[in-house]
Each structure stands twice: as C-alpha cells, then as structure tokens.
Design a protein around this motif. Structure first.
Motif, PDB file in Angstrom:
ATOM      1  N   SER A   6       0.836  -1.253  -0.132  1.00 53.74           N
ATOM      2  CA  SER A   6       0.110  -0.058  -0.081  1.00 53.74           C
ATOM      3  C   SER A   6       1.062   1.187   0.084  1.00 53.74           C
ATOM      4  O   SER A   6       0.259   2.401   0.066  1.00 53.74           O
ATOM      5  CB  SER A   6      -1.006  -0.016   0.985  1.00 53.74           C
ATOM      6  N   LEU A   7       2.250   0.936  -0.050  1.00 57.17           N
ATOM      7  CA  LEU A   7       3.092   2.412   0.204  1.00 57.17           C
ATOM      8  C   LEU A   7       3.335   2.804  -1.136  1.00 57.17           C
ATOM      9  O   LEU A   7       3.880   1.937  -2.009  1.00 57.17           O
ATOM     10  CB  LEU A   7       4.287   1.931   1.042  1.00 57.17           C
ATOM     11  N   GLY A   8       3.417   4.074  -1.333  1.00 54.79           N
ATOM     12  CA  GLY A   8       4.184   4.491  -2.536  1.00 54.79           C
ATOM     13  C   GLY A   8       5.457   5.376  -2.136  1.00 54.79           C
ATOM     14  O   GLY A   8       5.986   5.378  -1.021  1.00 54.79           O
ATOM     15  N   ALA A   9       5.961   5.940  -3.125  1.00 53.89           N
ATOM     16  CA  ALA A   9       7.187   6.559  -2.765  1.00 53.89           C
ATOM     17  C   ALA A   9       7.125   7.714  -1.964  1.00 53.89           C
ATOM     18  O   ALA A   9       7.984   7.945  -0.976  1.00 53.89           O
ATOM     19  CB  ALA A   9       7.860   7.441  -4.120  1.00 53.89           C
ATOM     20  N   TRP A  10       6.042   8.384  -1.781  1.00 58.96           N
ATOM     21  CA  TRP A  10       5.854   9.449  -0.903  1.00 58.96           C
ATOM     22  C   TRP A  10       5.737   8.970   0.888  1.00 58.96           C
ATOM     23  O   TRP A  10       6.337   9.466   1.481  1.00 58.96           O
ATOM     24  CB  TRP A  10       4.559  10.397  -1.057  1.00 58.96           C
ATOM     25  N   GLU A  11       5.049   7.916   0.807  1.00 56.03           N
ATOM     26  CA  GLU A  11       5.148   7.049   1.951  1.00 56.03           C
ATOM     27  C   GLU A  11       6.241   6.598   2.383  1.00 56.03           C
ATOM     28  O   GLU A  11       6.709   6.623   3.770  1.00 56.03           O
ATOM     29  CB  GLU A  11       4.065   5.999   1.933  1.00 56.03           C
ATOM     30  N   TYR A  12       6.926   5.908   1.505  1.00 59.75           N
ATOM     31  CA  TYR A  12       8.192   5.419   1.861  1.00 59.75           C
ATOM     32  C   TYR A  12       9.180   6.589   2.572  1.00 59.75           C
ATOM     33  O   TYR A  12       9.977   6.637   3.356  1.00 59.75           O
ATOM     34  CB  TYR A  12       8.980   4.802   0.841  1.00 59.75           C
ATOM     35  N   CYS A  13       9.421   7.644   1.614  1.00 58.48           N
ATOM     36  CA  CYS A  13      10.058   8.993   2.259  1.00 58.48           C
ATOM     37  C   CYS A  13       9.487   9.589   3.652  1.00 58.48           C
ATOM     38  O   CYS A  13      10.489   9.735   4.436  1.00 58.48           O
ATOM     39  CB  CYS A  13       9.799  10.068   1.071  1.00 58.48           C
ATOM     40  N   GLN A  14       8.342   9.587   3.741  1.00 62.63           N
ATOM     41  CA  GLN A  14       8.006   9.977   5.006  1.00 62.63           C
ATOM     42  C   GLN A  14       8.291   8.854   6.173  1.00 62.63           C
ATOM     43  O   GLN A  14       8.584   9.418   7.451  1.00 62.63           O
ATOM     44  CB  GLN A  14       6.487   9.759   5.190  1.00 62.63           C
ATOM     45  N   ARG A  15       8.386   7.629   5.895  1.00 62.11           N
ATOM     46  CA  ARG A  15       8.743   6.692   6.893  1.00 62.11           C
ATOM     47  C   ARG A  15      10.277   6.793   7.207  1.00 62.11           C
ATOM     48  O   ARG A  15      10.628   6.772   8.524  1.00 62.11           O
ATOM     49  CB  ARG A  15       8.337   5.333   6.530  1.00 62.11           C
ATOM     50  N   VAL A  16      11.090   6.953   6.187  1.00 61.47           N
ATOM     51  CA  VAL A  16      12.577   7.456   6.442  1.00 61.47           C
ATOM     52  C   VAL A  16      12.697   8.614   7.076  1.00 61.47           C
ATOM     53  O   VAL A  16      13.268   8.365   8.121  1.00 61.47           O
ATOM     54  CB  VAL A  16      13.204   7.497   5.112  1.00 61.47           C
ATOM     55  N   ASN A  17      11.958   9.567   6.781  1.00 60.05           N
ATOM     56  CA  ASN A  17      12.021  10.985   7.524  1.00 60.05           C
ATOM     57  C   ASN A  17      11.672  10.800   9.174  1.00 60.05           C
ATOM     58  O   ASN A  17      12.371  11.339   9.977  1.00 60.05           O
ATOM     59  CB  ASN A  17      10.857  11.974   7.083  1.00 60.05           C
ATOM     60  N   ALA A  18      10.622   9.944   9.366  1.00 63.29           N
ATOM     61  CA  ALA A  18      10.324   9.759  10.817  1.00 63.29           C
ATOM     62  C   ALA A  18      11.376   8.924  11.485  1.00 63.29           C
ATOM     63  O   ALA A  18      11.707   9.156  12.708  1.00 63.29           O
ATOM     64  CB  ALA A  18       8.962   8.967  10.879  1.00 63.29           C
ATOM     65  N   ASP A  46      10.462   8.336 -11.030  1.00 66.12           N
ATOM     66  CA  ASP A  46      10.649   9.717 -11.325  1.00 66.12           C
ATOM     67  C   ASP A  46      10.345  10.667 -10.051  1.00 66.12           C
ATOM     68  O   ASP A  46       9.770  11.725 -10.138  1.00 66.12           O
ATOM     69  CB  ASP A  46       9.918   9.871 -12.636  1.00 66.12           C
ATOM     70  N   SER A  47      10.335  10.114  -9.087  1.00 67.64           N
ATOM     71  CA  SER A  47      10.038  10.789  -7.734  1.00 67.64           C
ATOM     72  C   SER A  47      11.180  11.766  -7.279  1.00 67.64           C
ATOM     73  O   SER A  47      12.296  10.814  -6.962  1.00 67.64           O
ATOM     74  CB  SER A  47       9.600  10.098  -6.558  1.00 67.64           C
ATOM     75  N   GLY A  48      11.033  13.013  -7.473  1.00 71.78           N
ATOM     76  CA  GLY A  48      12.263  13.820  -7.149  1.00 71.78           C
ATOM     77  C   GLY A  48      12.765  13.760  -5.782  1.00 71.78           C
ATOM     78  O   GLY A  48      13.857  13.517  -5.375  1.00 71.78           O
ATOM     79  N   ILE A  49      11.692  14.044  -4.746  1.00 69.68           N
ATOM     80  CA  ILE A  49      12.135  13.724  -3.468  1.00 69.68           C
ATOM     81  C   ILE A  49      12.513  12.284  -2.977  1.00 69.68           C
ATOM     82  O   ILE A  49      13.526  12.207  -2.127  1.00 69.68           O
ATOM     83  CB  ILE A  49      10.895  13.953  -2.484  1.00 69.68           C
ATOM     84  N   ALA A  50      12.081  11.231  -3.695  1.00 69.28           N
ATOM     85  CA  ALA A  50      12.821   9.938  -3.312  1.00 69.28           C
ATOM     86  C   ALA A  50      14.210   9.802  -3.719  1.00 69.28           C
ATOM     87  O   ALA A  50      15.121   9.364  -3.007  1.00 69.28           O
ATOM     88  CB  ALA A  50      12.043   8.836  -3.913  1.00 69.28           C
ATOM     89  N   HIS A  51      14.604  10.532  -5.191  1.00 65.89           N
ATOM     90  CA  HIS A  51      15.951  10.546  -5.464  1.00 65.89           C
ATOM     91  C   HIS A  51      16.894  11.460  -4.492  1.00 65.89           C
ATOM     92  O   HIS A  51      18.038  10.926  -4.100  1.00 65.89           O
ATOM     93  CB  HIS A  51      16.095  11.192  -6.891  1.00 65.89           C
ATOM     94  N   ALA A  52      16.213  12.477  -4.224  1.00 68.58           N
ATOM     95  CA  ALA A  52      17.106  13.468  -3.033  1.00 68.58           C
ATOM     96  C   ALA A  52      17.244  12.703  -1.863  1.00 68.58           C
ATOM     97  O   ALA A  52      18.576  12.743  -1.532  1.00 68.58           O
ATOM     98  CB  ALA A  52      16.400  14.840  -3.005  1.00 68.58           C
ATOM     99  N   LEU A  53      16.131  12.174  -1.121  1.00 72.41           N
ATOM    100  CA  LEU A  53      16.395  11.329   0.016  1.00 72.41           C
ATOM    101  C   LEU A  53      17.310  10.219   0.065  1.00 72.41           C
ATOM    102  O   LEU A  53      18.189  10.068   1.011  1.00 72.41           O
ATOM    103  CB  LEU A  53      15.197  11.012   0.666  1.00 72.41           C
ATOM    104  N   ALA A  54      16.988   9.506  -1.223  1.00 77.13           N
ATOM    105  CA  ALA A  54      18.226   8.389  -1.417  1.00 77.13           C
ATOM    106  C   ALA A  54      19.354   8.806  -1.414  1.00 77.13           C
ATOM    107  O   ALA A  54      20.472   8.093  -0.764  1.00 77.13           O
ATOM    108  CB  ALA A  54      17.673   7.665  -2.862  1.00 77.13           C
ATOM    109  N   SER A  55      19.863   9.974  -2.249  1.00 79.93           N
ATOM    110  CA  SER A  55      21.100  10.461  -2.129  1.00 79.93           C
ATOM    111  C   SER A  55      21.852  10.792  -0.777  1.00 79.93           C
ATOM    112  O   SER A  55      22.838  10.311  -0.403  1.00 79.93           O
ATOM    113  CB  SER A  55      21.124  11.683  -3.071  1.00 79.93           C
ATOM    114  N   TRP A  56      20.833  11.583   0.132  1.00 76.42           N
ATOM    115  CA  TRP A  56      21.266  11.804   1.463  1.00 76.42           C
ATOM    116  C   TRP A  56      21.401  10.451   2.110  1.00 76.42           C
ATOM    117  O   TRP A  56      22.452  10.439   2.966  1.00 76.42           O
ATOM    118  CB  TRP A  56      20.044  12.377   2.045  1.00 76.42           C
ATOM    119  N   THR A  57      20.517   9.450   2.097  1.00 74.06           N
ATOM    120  CA  THR A  57      20.792   8.204   2.874  1.00 74.06           C
ATOM    121  C   THR A  57      21.972   7.503   2.487  1.00 74.06           C
ATOM    122  O   THR A  57      22.740   7.124   3.473  1.00 74.06           O
ATOM    123  CB  THR A  57      19.688   7.178   2.474  1.00 74.06           C
ATOM    124  N   TYR A  58      22.569   7.628   1.151  1.00 68.39           N
ATOM    125  CA  TYR A  58      23.806   6.708   0.793  1.00 68.39           C
ATOM    126  C   TYR A  58      25.040   7.537   1.328  1.00 68.39           C
ATOM    127  O   TYR A  58      25.909   7.082   1.829  1.00 68.39           O
ATOM    128  CB  TYR A  58      23.674   6.564  -0.735  1.00 68.39           C
TER     129      TYR A  58
END
Length: 220
Positions: A6-18, A46-58
C-alpha cells in the motif's frame, strides 16, 4: 505498519523521515532507510524527493561508516546518481531542494549546499527541515554564530515536532566544531547514550574527553 503493497514513494520517504528524526545515526535505522528508499524508487522511478532522500541516505551511510567494504563503491555511485537525478526532477519543489541540500552537505559540497538551502529559505523562511540542515552547513563552513542561530530558529519553529529529538545533537556538533567542548560535551554524550552505535558522535565524545585530559574516558 501499513501493508508494504500500500506504500508509494511518498509514504516510504515519510517513513524514512520519521525514522531518522528519532534515531539518526543508528546503523540499524540507516539500513532500514536504504531499503525503504530502494523500494520508493522501484515504485516511482521519477520521484524527485525519493531521489534526493536516497542520495542523502547513501551519503550519510558513507560518512558515518554504515557500509561493508564491498558496498562503498556502489554507495558512492548511487549517491552521485540519485543527486543528479533529483536535480533534474526538483524544479521548484522546496522539500526536494531541501534534501538535495542535505545530500550536498553530506557529500562535502558545503558551498553548493548553502546556495541550495538559502534558495529554499528565501521562499519559505518557516521550513524547519531547512533550518536544521543549514545549521550543519554553516558549522562545517566555520560560520558558527550563524550555525547556532539556525538551530535556534529550528527549535523556535518546532520545539517538539519533526527533528526536535535531534536538537541537542545538531547544537552539540556546531559547538564542537566551534571549539566549545565544555558546552558541547554533555549534548554529545546524551546523543551517544541514545544511539550507542553511532560512530561519529562517539568519536566527538572521545575528542572532548581527550581535550579535558580524561584519557580513560576518551578510550572508553
């Protein structure tokens, strides 16, 4: 606890943020974050926020040593690739630009990060996440008064929300880099107690103890 399908890119980003807002620096948490960002990008390439947060995470995993030896080259390549893709997709998405600035800071590009983050604050001076991140950027650039002012502003805007659990860590890091070990030490020690597997904060604690002449405590 939502079902994974049920999770999309935005939900995964919010979970990482939390996760990072409450346990930044934990090896276990960072492993979870990397896994979530891979899932986010698989669901929405093509989620920009997911790419940005992925770069930060790595990048965060790299600078904190959260990788096995055979993973380093891959993490470096992914951090660079995701940052480039985030830049292409960001346009005027201020949250995306904030995490691009965070990734740039972790990659050692402080001047570029400052430019990115200041462009966000110029349009949204109430962006708490941006104030938190720009605090670190200022500190690494040696602009300590501005770093403390930035963390003060973040605390003022969100005293108990968002990255509030990291108030002391961000302030402690800025004070440590400014050479105020006496004030920084208890803040860093508290973070080390909360996240004992966070190597970076333990190194800073050791350096503080060494500066105080407490060699046994520094070794511990």
């Amino acid at each position: 606890h939502a079902p994974p399908d049920s999770l999309g890119a935005w939900e995964y980003c919010q979970r990482v943020n939390a996760r990072i807002s409450h346990a930044m620096g934990s090896v276990k948490v960072m492993r979870f974050c990397i896994g979530d960002m891979e899932k986010a990008l698989a669901s929405e390439p093509d989620s920009g926020i997911a790419h940005a947060l992925a770069s930060w995470t790595y990048n965060a995993a790299i600078i904190n040593g959260f990788y096995e030896d055979d993973e380093l080259a891959s993490y470096l390549a992914r951090a660079k690739l995701h940052l480039k893709r985030a830049r292409e997709l960001a346009q005027d998405d201020l949250l995306c630009l904030t995490w691009i600035g965070a990734a740039e800071n972790c990659a050692g590009m402080q001047e570029r990060a400052l430019h990115t983050l200041q462009s966000v604050l110029a349009r949204n001076p109430a962006s708490v996440e941006t104030w938190f991140i720009v605090c670190q950027v200022y500190a690494y650039l040696g602009r300590y008064d501005e770093a403390i002012a930035a963390i003060d502003r973040a605390c003022e805007l969100a005293p108990e929300a968002g990255f509030a659990p990291q108030h002391g860590w961000y302030r402690g890091l800025a004070l440590f880099l400014a050479g105020d070990y006496q004030t920084a030490a208890p803040l860093l020690a508290r973070k080390a107690l909360e996240t004992p597997d966070f190597g970076y904060v333990n190194i800073l604690c050791a350096l503080c103890e060494n500066a105080f002449g407490n060699n046994d405590a520094a070794h511990k």
